[in-house]
Scaffold this motif. Structure first.
Motif, short mmCIF file in Angstrom:
data_model
loop_
_atom_site.label_atom_id
_atom_site.label_comp_id
_atom_site.label_asym_id
_atom_site.label_seq_id
_atom_site.Cartn_x
_atom_site.Cartn_y
_atom_site.Cartn_z
N GLU A 148 -2.81 -11.54 5.98
CA GLU A 148 -2.49 -12.79 5.29
C GLU A 148 -3.60 -13.82 5.47
O GLU A 148 -4.02 -14.48 4.52
CB GLU A 148 -1.16 -13.35 5.80
N SER A 149 -4.13 -13.93 6.68
CA SER A 149 -5.17 -14.93 6.93
C SER A 149 -6.52 -14.54 6.32
O SER A 149 -7.38 -15.39 6.12
CB SER A 149 -5.33 -15.19 8.43
N ASN A 150 -6.69 -13.26 6.01
CA ASN A 150 -7.94 -12.79 5.40
C ASN A 150 -7.77 -12.39 3.93
O ASN A 150 -8.69 -11.82 3.34
CB ASN A 150 -8.49 -11.60 6.19
N TRP A 151 -6.62 -12.67 3.36
CA TRP A 151 -6.31 -12.20 2.02
C TRP A 151 -7.32 -12.70 0.98
O TRP A 151 -7.82 -11.92 0.18
CB TRP A 151 -4.89 -12.60 1.61
N SER A 152 -7.62 -13.98 0.99
CA SER A 152 -8.54 -14.51 -0.04
C SER A 152 -9.94 -13.94 0.13
O SER A 152 -10.61 -13.63 -0.86
CB SER A 152 -8.55 -16.03 -0.04
N VAL A 153 -10.39 -13.77 1.37
CA VAL A 153 -11.71 -13.20 1.62
C VAL A 153 -11.74 -11.74 1.15
O VAL A 153 -12.69 -11.30 0.50
CB VAL A 153 -12.07 -13.29 3.13
N LEU A 154 -10.69 -11.01 1.47
CA LEU A 154 -10.61 -9.61 1.05
C LEU A 154 -10.56 -9.50 -0.46
O LEU A 154 -11.27 -8.68 -1.06
CB LEU A 154 -9.38 -8.94 1.68
N THR A 155 -9.76 -10.31 -1.10
CA THR A 155 -9.65 -10.29 -2.56
C THR A 155 -11.00 -10.58 -3.19
O THR A 155 -11.40 -9.89 -4.14
CB THR A 155 -8.60 -11.33 -3.02
#
Length: 110
Positions: free
Chosen positions: A78-85
């Protein structure tokens, strides 16, 4: 020989190389162990820069979620979701199929 070439050689010799490797990691894993392994896979995904390897690793992540038997999004994911996306947008194949399957499994809407 570069490490990058090693996986290709192993895959040439065994088309099930990744499947067998991932199975050897998850064999006997409890649901809690699988859930706790998720951050390691997220870190790996963020480091990878090969579409095929990312594809395989996302399917490994999907398998971990299946073993964990949960759709609860790991706090690390969840905390890395935007970076992963953002990272996966650079890899059309992986972004198109396995990432969509992961989002479906975790009930994440676009």
């Amino acid at each position: 020989m570069e490490i990058y070439d090693e996986w290709e050689d192993k895959l040439d010799k065994d088309e099930w190389y990744f499947s067998n490797s991932f199975e050897s990691i998850t064999k006997g894993m409890s649901s809690e162990e699988a859930y706790n392994y998720i951050p390691s896979v997220i870190d790996l995904l963020l480091e990878l820069d090969d579409d095929f390897l990312i594809w395989e690793t996302i399917y490994f992540l999907i398998e971990l979620y299946s073993i964990a038997d949960t759709t609860q999004i790991h706090p690390y994911l969840e905390s890395n979701w935007s970076v992963l996306t953002q990272h996966l947008k650079n890899y059309q194949e992986s972004n198109a199929t396995p990432f969509k399957e992961l989002k479906t499994q975790l009930r994440i809407k676009d």
